[in-house]
Design a protein around this motif. Structure first.
Motif, PDB file in Angstrom:
ATOM      1  N   SER A 149      -8.502  -7.161   9.429  1.00 18.77           N
ATOM      2  CA  SER A 149      -7.027  -7.269  10.316  1.00 18.77           C
ATOM      3  C   SER A 149      -6.457  -8.183   9.576  1.00 18.77           C
ATOM      4  CB  SER A 149      -7.196  -7.535  11.670  1.00 18.77           C
ATOM      5  OG  SER A 149      -7.760  -8.730  11.913  1.00 18.77           O
ATOM      6  N   ILE A 150      -6.790  -8.873   8.602  1.00 11.28           N
ATOM      7  CA  ILE A 150      -5.896  -9.855   8.059  1.00 11.28           C
ATOM      8  C   ILE A 150      -5.445  -9.524   6.585  1.00 11.28           C
ATOM      9  CG2 ILE A 150      -5.954 -12.427   7.104  1.00 11.28           C
ATOM     10  CD1 ILE A 150      -7.987 -13.132   8.892  1.00 11.28           C
ATOM     11  N   PRO A 151      -4.217  -9.298   6.402  1.00  9.46           N
ATOM     12  CA  PRO A 151      -3.740  -8.843   5.231  1.00  9.46           C
ATOM     13  C   PRO A 151      -4.191  -9.477   3.939  1.00  9.46           C
ATOM     14  CG  PRO A 151      -2.108  -9.123   6.713  1.00  9.46           C
ATOM     15  CD  PRO A 151      -3.198  -9.733   7.412  1.00  9.46           C
ATOM     16  N   ASP A 152      -4.800  -8.778   3.010  1.00 14.98           N
ATOM     17  CA  ASP A 152      -4.935  -9.258   1.604  1.00 14.98           C
ATOM     18  C   ASP A 152      -4.018  -8.957   0.806  1.00 14.98           C
ATOM     19  OD1 ASP A 152      -6.272  -9.900  -0.682  1.00 14.98           O
ATOM     20  OD2 ASP A 152      -7.723  -8.631  -0.360  1.00 14.98           O
ATOM     21  N   THR A 153      -3.217  -9.652   0.692  1.00 17.34           N
ATOM     22  CA  THR A 153      -1.724  -9.418  -0.066  1.00 17.34           C
ATOM     23  C   THR A 153      -2.015  -9.334  -1.502  1.00 17.34           C
ATOM     24  OG1 THR A 153      -1.240 -11.882  -0.183  1.00 17.34           O
ATOM     25  CG2 THR A 153      -0.252 -10.671   1.725  1.00 17.34           C
ATOM     26  N   ALA A 154      -2.953  -9.913  -2.191  1.00 13.26           N
ATOM     27  CA  ALA A 154      -3.406  -9.939  -3.364  1.00 13.26           C
ATOM     28  C   ALA A 154      -3.757  -8.517  -3.786  1.00 13.26           C
ATOM     29  CB  ALA A 154      -4.309 -11.169  -3.762  1.00 13.26           C
ATOM     30  N   ALA A 155      -4.404  -7.682  -2.821  1.00 12.03           N
ATOM     31  CA  ALA A 155      -4.902  -6.449  -3.033  1.00 12.03           C
ATOM     32  C   ALA A 155      -3.961  -5.324  -2.766  1.00 12.03           C
ATOM     33  CB  ALA A 155      -5.890  -6.127  -2.374  1.00 12.03           C
ATOM     34  N   PHE A 156      -2.613  -5.847  -2.336  1.00  7.27           N
ATOM     35  CA  PHE A 156      -1.557  -4.824  -2.025  1.00  7.27           C
ATOM     36  C   PHE A 156      -0.949  -4.133  -3.391  1.00  7.27           C
ATOM     37  CE2 PHE A 156       0.434  -6.568   2.130  1.00  7.27           C
ATOM     38  CZ  PHE A 156      -0.871  -6.577   2.777  1.00  7.27           C
ATOM     39  N   GLN A 157      -0.606  -2.827  -3.008  1.00  3.46           N
ATOM     40  CA  GLN A 157       0.519  -2.247  -4.111  1.00  3.46           C
ATOM     41  C   GLN A 157       1.687  -3.434  -4.329  1.00  3.46           C
ATOM     42  OE1 GLN A 157       0.405   1.714  -2.535  1.00  3.46           O
ATOM     43  NE2 GLN A 157       0.265   2.257  -4.538  1.00  3.46           N
ATOM     44  N   MET A 158       2.393  -3.056  -5.605  1.00  2.00           N
ATOM     45  CA  MET A 158       3.355  -4.191  -5.744  1.00  2.00           C
ATOM     46  C   MET A 158       4.436  -4.151  -4.808  1.00  2.00           C
ATOM     47  SD  MET A 158       4.371  -6.450  -8.061  1.00  2.00           S
ATOM     48  CE  MET A 158       3.214  -6.416  -9.394  1.00  2.00           C
ATOM     49  N   VAL A 159       5.096  -3.025  -4.545  1.00  2.00           N
ATOM     50  CA  VAL A 159       6.030  -3.106  -3.745  1.00  2.00           C
ATOM     51  C   VAL A 159       6.047  -3.821  -2.428  1.00  2.00           C
ATOM     52  CG1 VAL A 159       7.712  -1.511  -2.246  1.00  2.00           C
ATOM     53  CG2 VAL A 159       7.488  -1.044  -4.793  1.00  2.00           C
ATOM     54  N   ASN A 198      -5.420   0.241   6.019  1.00  2.00           N
ATOM     55  CA  ASN A 198      -4.493  -0.896   5.945  1.00  2.00           C
ATOM     56  C   ASN A 198      -4.899  -2.028   6.975  1.00  2.00           C
ATOM     57  OD1 ASN A 198      -3.013  -0.042   3.944  1.00  2.00           O
ATOM     58  ND2 ASN A 198      -1.156   0.488   4.884  1.00  2.00           N
ATOM     59  N   TYR A 199      -4.380  -2.914   6.771  1.00  2.00           N
ATOM     60  CA  TYR A 199      -4.810  -4.115   7.628  1.00  2.00           C
ATOM     61  C   TYR A 199      -4.609  -3.712   9.230  1.00  2.00           C
ATOM     62  CZ  TYR A 199       0.048  -5.704   8.277  1.00  2.00           C
ATOM     63  OH  TYR A 199       1.088  -5.482   8.812  1.00  2.00           O
ATOM     64  N   ASP A 200      -3.546  -2.914   9.488  1.00  2.00           N
ATOM     65  CA  ASP A 200      -2.966  -2.679  10.577  1.00  2.00           C
ATOM     66  C   ASP A 200      -3.704  -1.440  11.301  1.00  2.00           C
ATOM     67  OD1 ASP A 200      -1.955  -0.721   9.317  1.00  2.00           O
ATOM     68  OD2 ASP A 200       0.157  -1.331  10.062  1.00  2.00           O
TER      69      ASP A 200
END
Length: 854
Positions: free
Chosen positions: A289-299, A781-783
């Motif tokens: 539930s915590i965003p792993d922003t390093a694993a996000f797509q670029m946008v 996704n985290y949500d």
């Protein structure tokens, strides 16, 4: 842009309620009176199934004795179902998906029996051929133009390689407009108003110039629509339509000949297509539930770095619910989907008594387009494009049809086709600023200095592509009647095709100001490619022989059986959006062998049952993928088409029509499809490390390794993997539909028609490569939003009530589509590591139409 205030939004449902109340009250009054119309009235409710003719064999034949799986929908039926464009035909046809490509407003993605095409590039040929008044339409980008003054549309399922030829490998759609009537004057007009600001106005006039000899016809339509979407960035409606269509025609008839000339003028000033975020924003392994922003797509990662938590809400994937009709588009450097189209078509028929009929059909069409897209689908200027393209095509077909004898008849002909296009593409936004990497690292580390918001939104690259294509063919389709009831069918088509292609991928190395490509070979960052100088002679030529063999058996006057084997063919070509020289290189033709058996049965005048079984073997299948590419190619991704393997499909199609009692019509269609890849070896996940591990791909011989000092380890590589487990896109296992219409006389005034239909589609994959590439499992996704390539099963219900005056002088209709407000994914585009976006289906909407016949 148009806006609709709250008063008009309230006024629309009030009108709908009032008209519906009047219609139902009139029906209730008739139920008590039950007065039949007078004997001399113009109206008669139908009590039998009408005879339908088809052009599926290039001559007019009874559809019930034609050995092709074909569904024909009359123009009157289309008008009564309030069809806007060809996508409305999906509900009438089993195992057929007629949908938009996604991201491009008018582009068509037609799939039949599990196969088709989603590429809008003019360099790539469609898998389902669209023929308008006998003229093949080479481009899919205008496949969803408004329909106007249509006589009938026919959907032919299965390869049509013998008579229709090129690029009808899985089927064809034949749209024919009404011809001028040399005998009768007629004038019609209609106005359709609905919610979301819909207002369609159309008129048709037919004037005999010399009675029985010559006539002219003019059809005009204006389409205006506010769009289903709301753009939160500038608080405007999004997805608007503003179109003018003009169809003039002229016809002359002689004793043994006729000639028809048609014109087409189209002016489209639509909105850019509304893209809805579907990007991947996974959670951490420790706490999902915590965003792993390093694993996000670029946008979405950029959005988070700029806007914090709000960036997650704006840029991470949405479910296809009602919230998906709220979008965020920046449109910093433009907005719109603009087309200017004109064309001319001529058909000449000359009948030689006791010999046969000679037919000549020719056409020219020019389409100029200017299309903007905010692909990142956020309020930040991250990734945008503008495509300006001019495309023209011309074709000529000469054929001869003869009932040579009582035992032999045939259709034979010659075909010539030529097209050429030139396309310029600007790709711009923060991602293309030369300082992006510095600003991106500063945002991640919190360092001072250049920030993402300091980047130039207009920075970008320029690219251009041109291709000329020339094709010719000779064909024959013959019937040998052993007996009055048994016929052998044999057909053959020979095709030759030549394509010349040049491209430079959008890149800062090209001269954007002067609209010029840098043509220096092998210059770092340059992807200029010319098929004439980079390939051996003949590599851009293809030829094919497409045969057909079949057996027809008219067992009784009411039952027709047939079996056939047909080979379909789609030409090879070049990748119009490639990013590297080797991915620009040509791909080979694909072929499909179709084995089909069918029954067409009219056991009663009130009942029709058509049943088809098929087996389709696909060879050398052309698959279009979006994958990562070297950064030097500009943008970090490229769209490529490659011969990725083999596939097969089998299934059944059942169509039933019944008129159990006067005025009551029932119809149903069932499609069962078992389609799968039997071999799929492709680089679905983009570039890899250099050098690659031995045996890393399913076919090491297809590995491509490129030495380049600018990349880690001295280069990069493309490594095909075995992805045969990926389902075919847009190939649902089940498609079911049903409909009912009931005509109720209203004293001596006219009649009410109550109509309803339902369409069910089982779940299907909507992308070729999966999410993530090579997988159908999707990303959570985290949500809690699951980003998956699957579209859920869906039920769509439509209904209408129409009052038709007894002499057909006027008609008033009220309709509602998608009554239950079903939401599902219409299309998905997964762009490697950058972002994903989707489009959703049309929500519930309604309209009122008044039609006059003078």
């Amino acid at each position: 842009m148009k806006t609709t205030d709250s008063r008009s939004r309230l006024r629309g449902p009030a009108v709908l309620l009032a008209v519906s109340t009047v219609a139902l009250a009139t029906s209730a009054a008739f139920a008590q009176d039950n007065t039949s119309p007078p004997a001399d009235a113009g109206y008669r409710p139908s009590s039998t199934i009408e005879t339908i003719t088809t052009q599926a064999q290039k001559i007019e034949t009874n559809i019930q004795s034609t050995p092709v799986a074909v569904t024909s929908i009359s123009g009157e039926t289309l008008q009564r179902s309030f069809a806007q464009d060809l996508r409305d035909l999906s509900k009438n046809t089993p195992n057929v998906m007629m949908e938009p490509v996604g991201a491009f407003q008018n582009a068509s993605a037609f799939f039949i029996r599990g196969f088709g095409s989603t590429d809008i590039e003019s360099a790539t040929d469609p898998g389902v051929g669209i023929f308008v008044d006998g003229i093949y339409q080479a481009r899919t980008s205008t496949g969803l133009s408004d329909m106007l003054d249509v006589e009938a549309v026919e959907v032919l399922r299965g390869p049509q390689g013998t008579l229709f030829g090129r690029n009808t490998i899985v089927g064809a759609v034949l749209l024919n407009h009404n011809k001028p009537d040399v005998n009768d004057f007629d004038m019609k007009a209609s106005v359709l108003a609905g919610n979301y600001g819909r207002l369609d106005v159309k008129g048709v006039i037919n004037v005999p110039l010399v009675e029985g000899v010559a006539a002219m016809r003019l059809a005009v339509k204006s389409t205006n629509f506010d769009g289903f979407y709301t753009n939160e960035t500038d608080h405007t409606h999004y997805g608007t339509n503003d179109r003018i269509t003009i169809l003039p025609s002229f016809r002359v008839e002689g004793e043994s000949w006729d000639a028809t000339i048609r014109g087409e003028i189209g002016r489209i000033r639509d909105d850019s297509y509304a893209n809805v975020q579907y990007s991947q924003c996974p959670g951490t392994a420790a706490d999902p539930s915590i965003p792993d922003t390093a694993a996000f797509q670029m946008v979405p990662r950029i959005n988070y770095l700029v806007k914090g938590a709000q960036g997650l809400t704006d840029a991470c994937g949405k479910q296809p619910g009602k919230d998906a009709y709220t979008v965020q588009h920046d449109n910093t450097n433009g907005r719109g989907s603009n087309f200017d189209i004109w064309g001319l078509t001529g058909e000449f028929n000359y009948t030689i008594p006791d010999v046969g009929t000679l037919t000549y059909v020719a056409g020219y069409r020019d389409a100029q387009e200017d299309v903007y897209n905010d692909f990142d689908a956020t309020d930040l200027p991250i990734y945008m494009t503008r495509r300006q393209q001019d495309h023209w095509q011309t074709s000529h077909e000469l054929r001869f049809a003869s009932e040579f004898s009582d035992t032999f008849d045939f259709v034979a002909g010659l075909y010539y086709f030529k097209q050429k296009y030139y396309m310029e593409q600007d790709t711009y936004g923060w991602l293309f600023d030369s300082n992006f990497s510095t600003a991106f690292v500063n945002a991640i580390t919190g360092a001072q200095g250049l920030q993402l918001t300091d980047l130039n939104a207009s920075a970008g690259g320029f690219g251009a592509t041109t291709q000329s294509n020339t094709s010719w063919a000779a064909f024959v389709n013959a019937n040998w009647h052993f007996t009055d009831n048994l016929t052998l069918v044999a057909g053959l088509r020979y095709t030759e095709e030549t394509k010349n292609f040049e491209t430079c991928a959008p890149s800062a190395i090209n001269d954007r100001a002067n609209r010029a490509c840098n043509t220096t070979p092998n210059l770092p960052g340059s992807t200029y490619y010319n098929s004439d100088i980079s390939l051996a002679a003949g590599d851009n030529n293809w030829s094919n022989v497409s045969p057909k063999v079949g057996l027809n058996w008219q067992t009784t006057d009411d039952m027709f059986l047939y079996a056939s084997w047909t080979r379909g063919f789609r030409s090879g070509g070049f990748n119009g959006r490639c990013g590297t020289p080797f991915s620009c290189a040509p791909f080979d033709p694909e072929t499909a062998d179709s084995y089909e058996i069918g029954m067409k049965w009219d056991p009663l005048e009130e009942l029709r049952i058509n049943l088809t079984g098929f087996w389709l073997e696909y060879q050398n299948q052309q698959v279009t993928l979006i994958r990562q590419s070297p950064a030097a190619s500009g943008g970090g991704n490229e769209t490529v088409t490659a011969n990725a393997g083999q596939a097969r499909a089998k299934g059944i199609e059942l169509e039933v029509t019944a008129v159990p009692t006067e005025g009551l019509k029932l119809w149903g269609a069932l499609g069962f499809l078992d389609a799968k890849r039997t071999q799929f070896c492709a680089d679905v996940d983009g570039i890899g490390a250099f050098p690659g591990a031995p045996g890393a791909s399913c076919n090491p011989a297809d590995e491509i390794e490129v030495a380049n000092a600018n990349f880690p380890n001295g280069g990069y590589g493309y490594y095909p993997v075995d992805a045969s487990g990926l389902p075919l896109p847009r190939a649902p296992k089940w498609t079911l539909s049903a409909g009912v219409s009931y005509e109720v006389p209203v004293a001596d005034m006219g009649f009410l028609e109550f109509a309803a239909d339902w369409r069910y589609t089982s779940r299907s994959v909507q992308t070729a490569a999966g999410i993530p590439p090579g997988s159908t499992a999707g990303i959570m996704n985290y949500d809690g939003t699951l980003i998956t390539p699957w579209r859920d099963k869906a039920h769509v219900f439509n209904a209408s009530v129409t009052f038709n005056e007894i002499d057909n002088r006027y008609r008033v209709s009220v309709f509602m589509k998608n009554i239950t407000n079903e939401h599902y994914i219409q299309s998905i585009t997964a762009v490697a590591a950058l972002f994903n976006f989707m489009q959703v289906n049309e929500p519930r909407h309604w309209g009122v139409e008044v039609s006059l016949d003078f």
